[in-house]
Design an enzyme around this catalytic site. Structure first.
Site, PDB file in Angstrom:
ATOM      1  N   HIS A   1      90.340  55.910  17.643  1.00 16.71           N
ATOM      2  CA  HIS A   1      90.467  56.710  18.881  1.00 16.71           C
ATOM      3  C   HIS A   1      91.888  56.527  19.403  1.00 16.71           C
ATOM      4  O   HIS A   1      92.844  56.827  18.711  1.00 16.71           O
ATOM      5  CB  HIS A   1      89.371  56.211  19.841  1.00 16.71           C
ATOM      6  CG  HIS A   1      89.109  57.060  21.046  1.00 16.71           C
ATOM      7  ND1 HIS A   1      89.651  58.294  21.248  1.00 16.71           N
ATOM      8  CD2 HIS A   1      88.322  56.829  22.145  1.00 16.71           C
ATOM      9  CE1 HIS A   1      89.222  58.793  22.404  1.00 16.71           C
ATOM     10  NE2 HIS A   1      88.417  57.916  22.966  1.00 16.71           N
TER      11      HIS A   1
ATOM     12  N   HIS B   1      90.236  64.697  12.658  1.00 17.55           N
ATOM     13  CA  HIS B   1      89.615  64.691  13.981  1.00 17.55           C
ATOM     14  C   HIS B   1      88.173  65.142  13.833  1.00 17.55           C
ATOM     15  O   HIS B   1      87.883  66.011  13.015  1.00 17.55           O
ATOM     16  CB  HIS B   1      90.360  65.655  14.925  1.00 17.55           C
ATOM     17  CG  HIS B   1      90.065  65.392  16.353  1.00 17.55           C
ATOM     18  ND1 HIS B   1      88.966  65.913  16.986  1.00 17.55           N
ATOM     19  CD2 HIS B   1      90.705  64.620  17.265  1.00 17.55           C
ATOM     20  CE1 HIS B   1      88.946  65.483  18.227  1.00 17.55           C
ATOM     21  NE2 HIS B   1      89.987  64.690  18.424  1.00 17.55           N
TER      22      HIS B   1
ATOM     23  N   ASP C   1      98.129  62.106  17.994  1.00 13.87           N
ATOM     24  CA  ASP C   1      98.803  60.814  17.887  1.00 13.87           C
ATOM     25  C   ASP C   1      99.849  60.751  16.792  1.00 13.87           C
ATOM     26  O   ASP C   1     100.579  59.771  16.690  1.00 13.87           O
ATOM     27  CB  ASP C   1      97.759  59.707  17.645  1.00 13.87           C
ATOM     28  CG  ASP C   1      96.930  59.474  18.887  1.00 13.87           C
ATOM     29  OD1 ASP C   1      97.508  59.560  19.978  1.00 13.87           O
ATOM     30  OD2 ASP C   1      95.723  59.227  18.772  1.00 13.87           O
TER      31      ASP C   1
HETATM   32  N1  CMC Z   1      92.911  59.835   6.005  1.00 12.71           N
HETATM   33  C1  CMC Z   1      92.213  59.996   4.860  1.00 12.71           C
HETATM   34  N2  CMC Z   1      90.973  60.518   4.797  1.00 12.71           N
HETATM   35  C2  CMC Z   1      90.399  60.892   5.941  1.00 12.71           C
HETATM   36  C3  CMC Z   1      91.062  60.762   7.181  1.00 12.71           C
HETATM   37  C4  CMC Z   1      92.365  60.219   7.191  1.00 12.71           C
HETATM   38  N3  CMC Z   1      93.035  60.078   8.332  1.00 12.71           N
HETATM   39  N4  CMC Z   1      90.265  61.210   8.166  1.00 12.71           N
HETATM   40  C5  CMC Z   1      89.123  61.605   7.570  1.00 12.71           C
HETATM   41  N5  CMC Z   1      89.211  61.416   6.231  1.00 12.71           N
HETATM   42  C6  CMC Z   1      88.193  61.763   5.229  1.00 12.71           C
HETATM   43  C7  CMC Z   1      86.997  60.822   5.287  1.00 12.71           C
HETATM   44  O1  CMC Z   1      87.191  59.706   4.432  1.00 12.71           O
HETATM   45  C8  CMC Z   1      85.880  61.722   4.835  1.00 12.71           C
HETATM   46  O2  CMC Z   1      85.972  61.873   3.429  1.00 12.71           O
HETATM   47  P1  CMC Z   1      84.631  62.117   2.539  1.00 12.71           P
HETATM   48  O3  CMC Z   1      84.036  63.404   3.036  1.00 12.71           O
HETATM   49  O4  CMC Z   1      85.112  62.163   1.143  1.00 12.71           O
HETATM   50  O5  CMC Z   1      83.757  60.910   2.823  1.00 12.71           O
HETATM   51  C9  CMC Z   1      86.244  63.090   5.442  1.00 12.71           C
HETATM   52  O6  CMC Z   1      87.671  63.064   5.589  1.00 12.71           O
HETATM   53  C10 CMC Z   1      85.596  63.356   6.803  1.00 12.71           C
HETATM   54  O7  CMC Z   1      86.015  62.312   7.689  1.00 12.71           O
HETATM   55  P2  CMC Z   1      85.071  61.458   8.620  1.00 12.71           P
HETATM   56  O8  CMC Z   1      85.589  60.055   8.696  1.00 12.71           O
HETATM   57  O9  CMC Z   1      83.641  61.652   8.214  1.00 12.71           O
HETATM   58  O10 CMC Z   1      85.313  62.203   9.987  1.00 12.71           O
HETATM   59  P3  CMC Z   1      84.972  61.688  11.431  1.00 12.71           P
HETATM   60  O11 CMC Z   1      84.847  62.896  12.272  1.00 12.71           O
HETATM   61  O12 CMC Z   1      83.831  60.736  11.408  1.00 12.71           O
HETATM   62  O13 CMC Z   1      86.285  60.846  11.869  1.00 12.71           O
HETATM   63  C11 CMC Z   1      88.436  60.325  12.697  1.00 12.71           C
HETATM   64  C12 CMC Z   1      87.328  61.389  12.614  1.00 12.71           C
HETATM   65  C13 CMC Z   1      89.484  60.798  13.711  1.00 12.71           C
HETATM   66  C14 CMC Z   1      87.846  58.995  13.188  1.00 12.71           C
HETATM   67  C15 CMC Z   1      89.085  60.150  11.300  1.00 12.71           C
HETATM   68  O14 CMC Z   1      89.628  61.382  10.878  1.00 12.71           O
HETATM   69  C16 CMC Z   1      90.156  59.061  11.294  1.00 12.71           C
HETATM   70  O15 CMC Z   1      89.825  57.870  11.177  1.00 12.71           O
HETATM   71  N6  CMC Z   1      91.469  59.439  11.421  1.00 12.71           N
HETATM   72  C17 CMC Z   1      92.523  58.452  11.513  1.00 12.71           C
HETATM   73  C18 CMC Z   1      92.568  57.835  12.892  1.00 12.71           C
HETATM   74  C19 CMC Z   1      93.147  58.764  13.927  1.00 12.71           C
HETATM   75  O16 CMC Z   1      94.177  59.381  13.743  1.00 12.71           O
HETATM   76  N7  CMC Z   1      92.460  58.842  15.095  1.00 12.71           N
HETATM   77  C20 CMC Z   1      92.922  59.614  16.247  1.00 12.71           C
HETATM   78  C21 CMC Z   1      92.028  60.751  16.596  1.00 12.71           C
HETATM   79  S1  CMC Z   1      92.831  61.883  17.726  1.00 12.71           S
HETATM   80  C22 CMC Z   1      93.066  60.975  19.178  1.00 12.71           C
HETATM   81  C23 CMC Z   1      91.805  60.740  19.905  1.00 12.71           C
HETATM   82  O17 CMC Z   1      91.157  61.702  20.317  1.00 12.71           O
HETATM   83  O18 CMC Z   1      91.468  59.568  20.102  1.00 12.71           O
END
Ligand code: CMC
Length: 428
Positions: free
Chosen positions: A266, A309, A367
């Protein structure tokens, strides 16, 4: 309010269950499942993948179109034409202020920027090297001990006063957490400065030399505050609502929000992006590609920070404005060719052309560029998430206020129990 009905047929039940469907102004319709409990059924949705936890009129996101509206106004138009204080008014009260309303609101916020002198003692209880987010969790929660004169959450007037106190005091506390970290004296706020200027002044001024506020930095800071101000029912806002649903005081609720924001998935992502860019270090093509490959490798926990996201499946509209602001700040500093910016831009380019990121609709989020701007302005990495918390306070408190202004119930999710069945305690 129910336009349509969903009919659920469940094996083992004699008759189908009818569930009302509601439509909002925009976005997917929702099925009201509240009646299921009386049928002996719960829904199951860990991570809230398809669950609306409330109704709200504050912010709307269309993740597919990359659209973010605050009270109906697109974020890019607000970032271009408005400022953070006006956005606070809009989020809290629902409409843009008239000139007189703006002046009155800005004046109210300004007159609450100081914190109780005793609060300085709180800071002194922390180690000097404490992460400023840990200090913020503590001191913001502690505000309830100082400002309990208006804590009747059933009264609109008390809620407003607490909201204004929080918006006004967060920059002061944030700057104090930094000053404590670096061993410099705290600065009192200066009410002749605007919100962003005052924050920069409290962060960087010291008794030994005059601090001149750079107008480009002040504008960038105000933009950063605006771009992080609200994002509907994200993890920290939902935490604030959940805490608020118990009747907890606003300072305790915002402190809970700060704790939830801290995680790298987050608000902690802005600090994590800079750590990642530091770790990448060398801008050679093979090296950058190595990190992209690591992000794609399921056996490697590394993720491309600042990418992806839960809601946006297209460009995060905040990231576009952030990238422009980043270019403006670095240009002003004569560092348009900053090596970290080059690495970030190349990472973004490679990822946007890579099948893995395209398939999963992973784009840069807010971010990705904010850390580079903050670093260029001289703000240390450990303050990045604190700045996010300062900005998001208006979102949190607006949602808290909205919830308390309507009828609400204590937030109490249920579970699918998979532990032991009842068994007897061994007595021999
Ligand atoms: N790098 C590599 N792979 C990724 C990433 C990433 N940054 N984000 C998602 N994926 C992959 C994930 O491994 C999954 O792959 P698969 O379908 O093969 O298992 C797929 O994309 C879907 O991702 P998810 O983790 O199921 O998606 P989510 O909605 O649960 O998570 C998230 C969203 C923001 C937590 C995640 O994208 C992440 O950890 N990003 C990096 C951290 C980040 O930048 N966070 C800031 C968010 S914006 C500011 C805020 O609002 O706080």
């Amino acid at each position: 309010m129910a336009d349509r009905k969903a009919t659920l047929t469940v094996e083992g039940l004699d008759k189908p269950i009818e569930l009302p469907i509601y439509s909002g102004t925009r976005g997917p319709d929702v099925i009201d499942v509240r009646g299921l409990g009386s049928e002996g059924l719960f829904t199951y949705d860990p991570g809230f993948m398809a669950t609306s936890s409330c109704q709200s009129a504050i912010t709307y996101i269309d993740g597919g179109k990359g659209m973010l509206l605050h009270r109906g106004y697109p974020i890019d138009q607000l970032a271009q034409n408005s400022d953070f204080v006006e956005l606070c008014y809009l989020l809290m009260f629902g409409e843009l202020p008239s000139k007189a309303e703006y002046a009155n609101f800005a004046d109210r916020v300004t007159s609450h920027t100081m914190v109780h002198e005793q609060l300085a003692n709180f800071f002194k209880g922390f180690r000097r090297d404490a992460h400023p987010m840990s200090i913020m969790c503590g001191v913001v929660g502690g505000l309830a001990a100082f400002y309990h004169d208006h804590l009747d959450i059933t009264k609109q007037e008390d809620r407003e006063i607490s909201a204004i106190r929080l918006i006004a005091k967060m920059p002061t506390l944030a700057a104090m957490s930094h000053k404590y970290n670096v061993g410099q004296p705290f600065n009192y706020p200066r009410n002749d400065l605007n919100y962003a200027e005052n924050f920069l002044y409290m962060m960087f001024s010291n008794p030994c030399e005059e601090y001149k506020i750079n107008p480009v930095f002040a504008k960038a800071m105000d933009r950063i505050f605006m771009l992080h101000a609200d994002h509907e029912q994200n993890a920290s806002t939902s935490t604030v609502r959940l805490a608020g649903s118990t009747g907890a005081n606003p300072f305790a609720c915002i402190s809970a929000g700060i704790a939830a924001l801290w995680g790298p998935a987050h608000g902690g992502a802005n600090e994590a992006v800079l750590n990642m860019l530091d770790e990448i270090g060398d801008e050679s093509e093979e090296n950058i590609q190595r990190f992209i490959d690591r992000a794609k490798d399921k056996d490697d926990p590394f993720k491309l920070m600042g990418f992806g996201h839960r809601v946006y499946r297209n460009f995060d509209p905040r990231a576009k404005v952030m990238k422009e602001t980043c270019d403006e700040v670095l240009e002003q500093l004569g560092r348009a060719d900053d090596p970290q910016l080059r690495i970030a831009k190349r990472l973004e380019q490679i990822a946007l052309e890579d099948e893995y990121f395209i398939e999963r609709k992973l784009y840069p989020n807010v971010d990705f560029y904010s850390g580079i701007i903050l670093k260029a302005m001289g703000i240390p990495k450990n303050m990045f998430t604190v700045i996010f918390a300062v900005s998001r306070t208006i979102g949190w408190i607006s949602h808290w206020h909205e919830m308390l202004s309507e009828s609400y119930k204590i937030g109490r999710p249920r579970q699918l129990y998979v532990g032991h069945d009842k068994r007897d305690y061994p007595t021999d």
